[in-house]
Design a protein around this motif. Structure first.
Motif, PDB file in Angstrom:
ATOM      1  N   LEU A 220       0.817  -1.202   0.000  1.00  0.00           N
ATOM      2  CA  LEU A 220       0.000   0.000   0.000  1.00  0.00           C
ATOM      3  C   LEU A 220       0.859   1.263   0.000  1.00  0.00           C
ATOM      4  CD1 LEU A 220      -2.945   1.015   0.153  1.00  0.00           C
ATOM      5  CD2 LEU A 220      -2.712   1.013   2.635  1.00  0.00           C
ATOM      6  N   GLY A 221       2.015   1.173   0.685  1.00  0.00           N
ATOM      7  CA  GLY A 221       2.879   2.344   0.763  1.00  0.00           C
ATOM      8  C   GLY A 221       3.865   2.470  -0.375  1.00  0.00           C
ATOM      9  N   THR A 222       4.164   1.337  -1.075  1.00  0.00           N
ATOM     10  CA  THR A 222       5.207   1.369  -2.101  1.00  0.00           C
ATOM     11  C   THR A 222       4.682   1.155  -3.516  1.00  0.00           C
ATOM     12  OG1 THR A 222       5.644  -0.998  -1.724  1.00  0.00           O
ATOM     13  CG2 THR A 222       6.952   0.587  -0.473  1.00  0.00           C
ATOM     14  N   SER A 223       3.703   0.268  -3.675  1.00  0.00           N
ATOM     15  CA  SER A 223       3.255  -0.115  -5.022  1.00  0.00           C
ATOM     16  C   SER A 223       2.032   0.649  -5.483  1.00  0.00           C
ATOM     17  CB  SER A 223       2.959  -1.629  -5.053  1.00  0.00           C
ATOM     18  OG  SER A 223       4.104  -2.358  -4.685  1.00  0.00           O
ATOM     19  N   GLY A 224       1.542   1.552  -4.682  1.00  0.00           N
ATOM     20  CA  GLY A 224       0.382   2.326  -5.104  1.00  0.00           C
ATOM     21  C   GLY A 224      -0.904   1.791  -4.503  1.00  0.00           C
ATOM     22  N   LEU A 225      -2.011   2.406  -4.933  1.00  0.00           N
ATOM     23  CA  LEU A 225      -3.316   2.107  -4.341  1.00  0.00           C
ATOM     24  C   LEU A 225      -4.231   1.339  -5.280  1.00  0.00           C
ATOM     25  CD1 LEU A 225      -3.918   5.668  -2.844  1.00  0.00           C
ATOM     26  CD2 LEU A 225      -3.001   3.669  -1.664  1.00  0.00           C
ATOM     27  N   SER A 226      -3.719   0.878  -6.400  1.00  0.00           N
ATOM     28  CA  SER A 226      -4.579   0.217  -7.382  1.00  0.00           C
ATOM     29  C   SER A 226      -4.816  -1.251  -7.077  1.00  0.00           C
ATOM     30  CB  SER A 226      -3.961   0.350  -8.782  1.00  0.00           C
ATOM     31  OG  SER A 226      -2.662  -0.246  -8.802  1.00  0.00           O
ATOM     32  N   HIS A 227      -3.958  -1.872  -6.282  1.00  0.00           N
ATOM     33  CA  HIS A 227      -4.072  -3.308  -6.016  1.00  0.00           C
ATOM     34  C   HIS A 227      -5.076  -3.557  -4.889  1.00  0.00           C
ATOM     35  CE1 HIS A 227      -2.997  -7.476  -5.579  1.00  0.00           C
ATOM     36  NE2 HIS A 227      -2.721  -7.297  -4.296  1.00  0.00           N
ATOM     37  N   PRO A 228      -6.174  -4.311  -5.152  1.00  0.00           N
ATOM     38  CA  PRO A 228      -7.154  -4.581  -4.082  1.00  0.00           C
ATOM     39  C   PRO A 228      -6.557  -5.482  -3.011  1.00  0.00           C
ATOM     40  CG  PRO A 228      -7.686  -5.859  -6.041  1.00  0.00           C
ATOM     41  CD  PRO A 228      -6.568  -4.922  -6.430  1.00  0.00           C
ATOM     42  N   ILE A 229      -7.028  -5.310  -1.782  1.00  0.00           N
ATOM     43  CA  ILE A 229      -6.506  -6.041  -0.635  1.00  0.00           C
ATOM     44  C   ILE A 229      -7.516  -7.094  -0.210  1.00  0.00           C
ATOM     45  CG2 ILE A 229      -5.767  -5.862   1.768  1.00  0.00           C
ATOM     46  CD1 ILE A 229      -4.867  -3.015   1.136  1.00  0.00           C
ATOM     47  N   GLU A 230      -7.072  -8.339  -0.128  1.00  0.00           N
ATOM     48  CA  GLU A 230      -7.924  -9.442   0.333  1.00  0.00           C
ATOM     49  C   GLU A 230      -7.088 -10.350   1.221  1.00  0.00           C
ATOM     50  OE1 GLU A 230     -10.730 -13.065  -1.415  1.00  0.00           O
ATOM     51  OE2 GLU A 230      -9.626 -11.749  -2.765  1.00  0.00           O
ATOM     52  N   ILE A 231      -7.497 -10.506   2.469  1.00  0.00           N
ATOM     53  CA  ILE A 231      -6.752 -11.303   3.445  1.00  0.00           C
ATOM     54  C   ILE A 231      -7.658 -12.411   3.966  1.00  0.00           C
ATOM     55  CG2 ILE A 231      -5.559 -11.276   5.673  1.00  0.00           C
ATOM     56  CD1 ILE A 231      -4.809  -8.400   5.130  1.00  0.00           C
ATOM     57  N   SER A 232      -7.215 -13.648   3.839  1.00  0.00           N
ATOM     58  CA  SER A 232      -7.941 -14.790   4.375  1.00  0.00           C
ATOM     59  C   SER A 232      -7.334 -15.199   5.707  1.00  0.00           C
ATOM     60  CB  SER A 232      -7.880 -15.959   3.390  1.00  0.00           C
ATOM     61  OG  SER A 232      -6.532 -16.348   3.157  1.00  0.00           O
ATOM     62  N   GLY A 233      -8.039 -16.056   6.440  1.00  0.00           N
ATOM     63  CA  GLY A 233      -7.547 -16.508   7.737  1.00  0.00           C
ATOM     64  C   GLY A 233      -8.608 -16.338   8.807  1.00  0.00           C
ATOM     65  N   PRO A 234      -8.206 -16.185  10.044  1.00  0.00           N
ATOM     66  CA  PRO A 234      -9.175 -15.994  11.134  1.00  0.00           C
ATOM     67  C   PRO A 234     -10.029 -14.756  10.925  1.00  0.00           C
ATOM     68  CG  PRO A 234      -6.987 -16.503  11.995  1.00  0.00           C
ATOM     69  CD  PRO A 234      -6.829 -16.271  10.533  1.00  0.00           C
ATOM     70  N   LEU A 235     -11.131 -14.705  11.654  1.00  0.00           N
ATOM     71  CA  LEU A 235     -12.082 -13.608  11.493  1.00  0.00           C
ATOM     72  C   LEU A 235     -11.438 -12.259  11.776  1.00  0.00           C
ATOM     73  CD1 LEU A 235     -15.282 -15.178  13.115  1.00  0.00           C
ATOM     74  CD2 LEU A 235     -14.724 -14.946  10.697  1.00  0.00           C
ATOM     75  N   GLU A 253      -9.407   7.405  -3.420  1.00  0.00           N
ATOM     76  CA  GLU A 253     -10.312   8.499  -3.742  1.00  0.00           C
ATOM     77  C   GLU A 253      -9.684   9.846  -3.403  1.00  0.00           C
ATOM     78  OE1 GLU A 253     -13.913   7.746  -1.696  1.00  0.00           O
ATOM     79  OE2 GLU A 253     -14.440   5.960  -2.891  1.00  0.00           O
ATOM     80  N   SER A 254      -9.007   9.901  -2.251  1.00  0.00           N
ATOM     81  CA  SER A 254      -8.356  11.164  -1.865  1.00  0.00           C
ATOM     82  C   SER A 254      -7.246  11.515  -2.847  1.00  0.00           C
ATOM     83  CB  SER A 254      -7.792  11.046  -0.446  1.00  0.00           C
ATOM     84  OG  SER A 254      -8.813  10.797   0.490  1.00  0.00           O
ATOM     85  N   GLU A 255      -6.489  10.487  -3.284  1.00  0.00           N
ATOM     86  CA  GLU A 255      -5.413  10.738  -4.240  1.00  0.00           C
ATOM     87  C   GLU A 255      -5.959  11.249  -5.560  1.00  0.00           C
ATOM     88  OE1 GLU A 255      -1.395  10.872  -5.412  1.00  0.00           O
ATOM     89  OE2 GLU A 255      -2.312  10.537  -3.442  1.00  0.00           O
ATOM     90  N   GLN A 256      -7.060  10.646  -6.005  1.00  0.00           N
ATOM     91  CA  GLN A 256      -7.664  11.105  -7.256  1.00  0.00           C
ATOM     92  C   GLN A 256      -8.184  12.532  -7.123  1.00  0.00           C
ATOM     93  OE1 GLN A 256     -10.622   8.113  -7.994  1.00  0.00           O
ATOM     94  NE2 GLN A 256      -9.133   6.593  -8.737  1.00  0.00           N
ATOM     95  N   GLN A 257      -8.821  12.824  -5.974  1.00  0.00           N
ATOM     96  CA  GLN A 257      -9.301  14.192  -5.762  1.00  0.00           C
ATOM     97  C   GLN A 257      -8.142  15.176  -5.682  1.00  0.00           C
ATOM     98  OE1 GLN A 257     -11.743  14.019  -2.275  1.00  0.00           O
ATOM     99  NE2 GLN A 257     -13.344  12.782  -3.233  1.00  0.00           N
ATOM    100  N   LYS A 258      -7.028  14.738  -5.041  1.00  0.00           N
ATOM    101  CA  LYS A 258      -5.873  15.632  -4.931  1.00  0.00           C
ATOM    102  C   LYS A 258      -5.274  15.916  -6.310  1.00  0.00           C
ATOM    103  CE  LYS A 258      -1.904  14.084  -3.811  1.00  0.00           C
ATOM    104  NZ  LYS A 258      -0.758  13.459  -3.105  1.00  0.00           N
ATOM    105  N   GLU A 259      -5.143  14.844  -7.121  1.00  0.00           N
ATOM    106  CA  GLU A 259      -4.581  15.047  -8.459  1.00  0.00           C
ATOM    107  C   GLU A 259      -5.493  15.940  -9.299  1.00  0.00           C
ATOM    108  OE1 GLU A 259      -3.882  11.261 -10.142  1.00  0.00           O
ATOM    109  OE2 GLU A 259      -2.204  10.751  -8.790  1.00  0.00           O
ATOM    110  N   LEU A 260      -6.811  15.722  -9.153  1.00  0.00           N
ATOM    111  CA  LEU A 260      -7.748  16.568  -9.897  1.00  0.00           C
ATOM    112  C   LEU A 260      -7.641  18.023  -9.436  1.00  0.00           C
ATOM    113  CD1 LEU A 260     -10.058  16.777 -11.950  1.00  0.00           C
ATOM    114  CD2 LEU A 260     -11.650  16.245 -10.079  1.00  0.00           C
ATOM    115  N   PHE A 261      -7.520  18.215  -8.128  1.00  0.00           N
ATOM    116  CA  PHE A 261      -7.387  19.564  -7.585  1.00  0.00           C
ATOM    117  C   PHE A 261      -6.100  20.223  -8.067  1.00  0.00           C
ATOM    118  CE2 PHE A 261      -5.428  22.114  -4.195  1.00  0.00           C
ATOM    119  CZ  PHE A 261      -6.322  23.172  -4.155  1.00  0.00           C
ATOM    120  N   LEU A 262      -5.005  19.452  -8.078  1.00  0.00           N
ATOM    121  CA  LEU A 262      -3.735  20.026  -8.511  1.00  0.00           C
ATOM    122  C   LEU A 262      -3.766  20.400  -9.989  1.00  0.00           C
ATOM    123  CD1 LEU A 262      -1.178  17.756  -6.627  1.00  0.00           C
ATOM    124  CD2 LEU A 262      -1.695  20.156  -6.187  1.00  0.00           C
ATOM    125  N   ARG A 263      -4.423  19.564 -10.795  1.00  0.00           N
ATOM    126  CA  ARG A 263      -4.520  19.898 -12.217  1.00  0.00           C
ATOM    127  C   ARG A 263      -5.317  21.198 -12.407  1.00  0.00           C
ATOM    128  NH1 ARG A 263      -5.295  14.231 -12.969  1.00  0.00           N
ATOM    129  NH2 ARG A 263      -7.565  14.561 -13.062  1.00  0.00           N
TER     130      ARG A 263
END
Length: 478
Positions: A220-235, A253-263
Motif C-alpha cells: 500500500l505504501g510502495t506499489s500504489g493504491l490500485s491493487h485490491p486487498i484481500e486477506i484470508s484466515g481468522p475472522l 479516492e483522496s489521491e484522485q481528488q488531490k490530483e484533480l485539484f492540482l490539475r
C-alpha cells in the motif's frame, strides 16, 4: 488459494495449536509413566526372586548343618527323641529342596542326587566301644562322615549354582533396564521432534495472515493504491483486511481528488500568473512607453512578487508529484545551471544589495538536472529571503569521491537549535526572520531534500566558518 480449513477466530487457532502441540508431550508423559511402571514391576519381581532364592540357599545350608548335628547327637547317645528330631530336620531339608525347584522356573539344578543322598541316610543304634573316649564305634563315625561329606559337596554345588543364577538374573535385569531406557529416549526424541514440527507448523500458520497483512500494508505504501486487498484466515485478520481495503479505497479516492485539484489549481493559477509576468516584463522593457524611476520600482515589485508566487505554486505541485516522478540522468554544465537560477533572483539580489559569491569546480556533472535544479532553486530562494539587506550569500561547490558537494551559506539570523532537525519537515517554518512581501509555504526545504534524496544524495544543515546558516547538498555522480 484458500486453505482447506479456516479457524473461526485467532483465539480458536491459538487454542487448537496449543493443544495439538501438547498432544505429543501428553503421549510422551503417558509412555514414560507406563515404561517406568513396567520397569518397576520387573525390578520388584527380580528382587523377590533374588531374595527368595538367597533365603532358600541360606535355609538349605542351615538345614544341612542341623541335620548333621542331630545325626551325630543320635550316634553318640542313641536317644529316640534325637532320631525323631533327625527325621524332622531331614523332612525340612527335603521340603526346602522341593521349594527351591519350584522357585527356579528354568535351568533348575539336578537335585535328585542330593535327595537320594538324604534318602539313603539311615540312623542305626551304634555299638558302644569302651576303648574310645567318646564311646562311639570308629566305623560308624567314619560312615557318617563320608555320607555328610557327599551331602555337603552336593549342597555346595547347589549354592554355587544359586549364586550364578542370582548374578545372571541381576545381569539380565540390568540389560532389560538399559533396553527400556534406550527405547524411552528414542520415543521421547521422536515425540519431541514431532512437538517441534507441530510448533513450527502452527507458528507458520498463525504468522501467515500476519505476514500477508504486513505485505499488503507495505504494498500500500510502495506499489500504489490500485491493487485490491484481500486477506484470508481468522475472522480478526479478515476484519483487518476489510478495514485495510476500505482505507485503500479512501486513500485512492483522496489521491484522485488531490490530483484533480492540482490539475485544476495549476491551470487556474499558472495561466493568469503567466499573463501577469508577461505584462510585467513588457512594462519593464518599456514596450508600451517610457517609465519613470518610480514606475520602474513598481514594475520591479510586481515582477519580483510574480516570481515568488510562481515559486510557491511550483513547490506545491512538485511536493505532490515528487514520489511519482522518474529519474532522468544527463550531463550538464554547472555554470549554465547557475545562470538560469540567478536570472530569476537578479531583481531581489539587486534590491537588497546582497553580496552573492559563486565559485567552485568541476564545470559539469551527471545527474537528474531538473531535480538538482529544483533543489538548488529552493536553497537559493531560501538564502535570499532570509538574508537581510546588505548581507552576503556564499555558494561553493566541489567534487569529492564521486560526490558533488554544494554549500549554500548566508548571513542573517541563525536557525535555533530546536528548529535545526525540523526545518526539512513539510510546512514547518522556523522562527528566523524572513524578508519579502510573501510569506513562505514551509515546503521549499522539504522539496529540496526529497529531490536530492531521490538521486541517492542528502541535504543537511552544517556549520560554516563565517556565516551563521549553511545548507550542504551532496549529489552522487550517475
Amino acid at each position: 488459494m484458500k486453505s482447506f480449513w479456516q479457524p473461526r477466530s485467532l483465539s480458536h487457532l491459538v487454542l487448537i495449536s496449543f493443544f495439538t502441540a501438547l498432544a505429543p508431550l501428553g503421549v510422551a508423559i503417558v509412555y514414560t509413566v507406563q515404561t517406568l511402571g513396567e520397569m518397576g514391576d520387573k525390578n520388584r519381581e527380580v528382587t523377590h526372586v533374588v531374595v527368595d532364592v538367597t533365603r532358600l540357599g541360606q535355609t538349605l545350608q542351615h538345614n544341612v548343618l542341623e541335620l548333621e548335628r542331630r545325626a551325630r547327637q543320635y550316634l553318640a547317645i542313641s536317644d529316640p527323641e534325637l532320631a525323631d528330631l533327625f527325621e524332622r530336620e531331614r523332612g525340612r531339608l527335603a521340603k526346602t529342596l522341593l521349594t527351591l525347584q519350584e522357585r527356579v522356573p528354568l535351568d533348575r539344578p539336578d537335585l535328585s542326587g542330593l535327595l537320594d543322598s538324604l534318602a539313603r541316610l539311615e540312623l542305626a543304634p551304634a555299638a558302644v566301644d569302651t576303648s574310645t573316649s567318646s564311646g562311639v564305634t570308629p566305623l560308624a563315625q567314619v560312615g557318617l562322615d563320608q555320607k555328610f561329606t557327599i551331602i555337603r559337596d552336593q549342597t555346595g554345588a547347589v549354592e554355587k549354582w544359586l549364586q550364578s543364577y542370582v548374578d545372571q538374573l541381576l545381569r539380565k535385569s540390568e540389560e532389560e533396564a538399559d533396553s527400556y531406557i534406550n527405547a524411552l529416549i528414542l520415543q521421547l526424541s521422536l515425540l519431541g521432534a514431532a512437538t517441534l514440527v507441530l510448533l513450527l507448523l502452527f507458528a507458520h500458520w498463525i504468522n501467515k495472515p500476519v505476514k500477508v497483512l504486513t505485505q499488503e500494508i507495505h504494498n500500500l505504501g510502495t506499489s500504489g493504491l490500485s491493487h485490491p486487498i484481500e486477506i484470508s484466515g481468522p475472522l480478526e485478520m479478515q476484519a483487518l483486511g476489510r478495514k485495510l481495503e476500505w482505507l485503500r479505497q479512501s486513500l485512492q479516492e483522496s489521491e484522485q481528488q488531490k490530483e484533480l485539484f492540482l490539475r485544476h489549481i495549476s491551470h487556474e493559477l499558472k495561466t493568469p500568473l503567466s499573463s501577469l509576468r508577461e505584462g510585467a516584463d513588457l512594462l519593464a522593457e518599456q514596450i508600451t512607453g517610457h517609465l519613470s524611476q518610480q514606475q520602474h520600482e513598481i514594475v520591479d515589485i510586481v515582477r519580483q512578487n510574480g516570481i515568488a508566487l510562481q515559486r510557491l505554486i511550483e513547490n506545491l505541485i512538485d511536493y505532490n508529484h515528487l514520489p511519482h516522478q522518474e529519474l532522468t540522468f544527463e550531463e550538464f554544465e554547472l555554470d549554465e545551471l547557475w545562470r538560469e537560477l540567478l536570472g530569476n533572483y537578479s531583481i531581489s539580489v539587486n534590491k537588497k544589495a546582497l553580496q552573492l559569491q559563486l565559485r567552485g569546480s568541476p564545470d559539469s556533472w551527471v545527474a537528474d538536472r531538473y531535480k538538482l535544479k529544483t533543489a538548488l532553486d529552493n536553497l537559493l530562494s531560501n538564502a535570499i529571503n532570509y538574508t537581510p539587506e546588505g548581507g552576503c550569500i556564499d555558494v561553493v561547490w566541489r567534487a569529492h569521491d564521486d560526490m558533488l558537494i554544494i554549500d549554500v551559506a548566508n548571513s542573517g539570523d541563525p536557525i535555533p537549535a530546536r528548529d535545526a532537525e525540523r526545518v526539512f519537515e513539510p510546512f514547518f517554518q522556523s522562527v528566523a526572520k524572513r524578508s519579502g512581501p510573501i510569506k513562505g509555504s514551509g515546503i521549499g526545504l522539504s522539496v529540496a531534500k526529497e529531490c536530492i534524496e531521490a538521486q541517492g544524495g542528502s541535504l543537511s544543515l552544517e556549520p560554516h566558518a563565517r556565516l551563521p546558516v549553511c545548507f550542504r547538498l551532496i549529489c552522487p555522480a550517475h
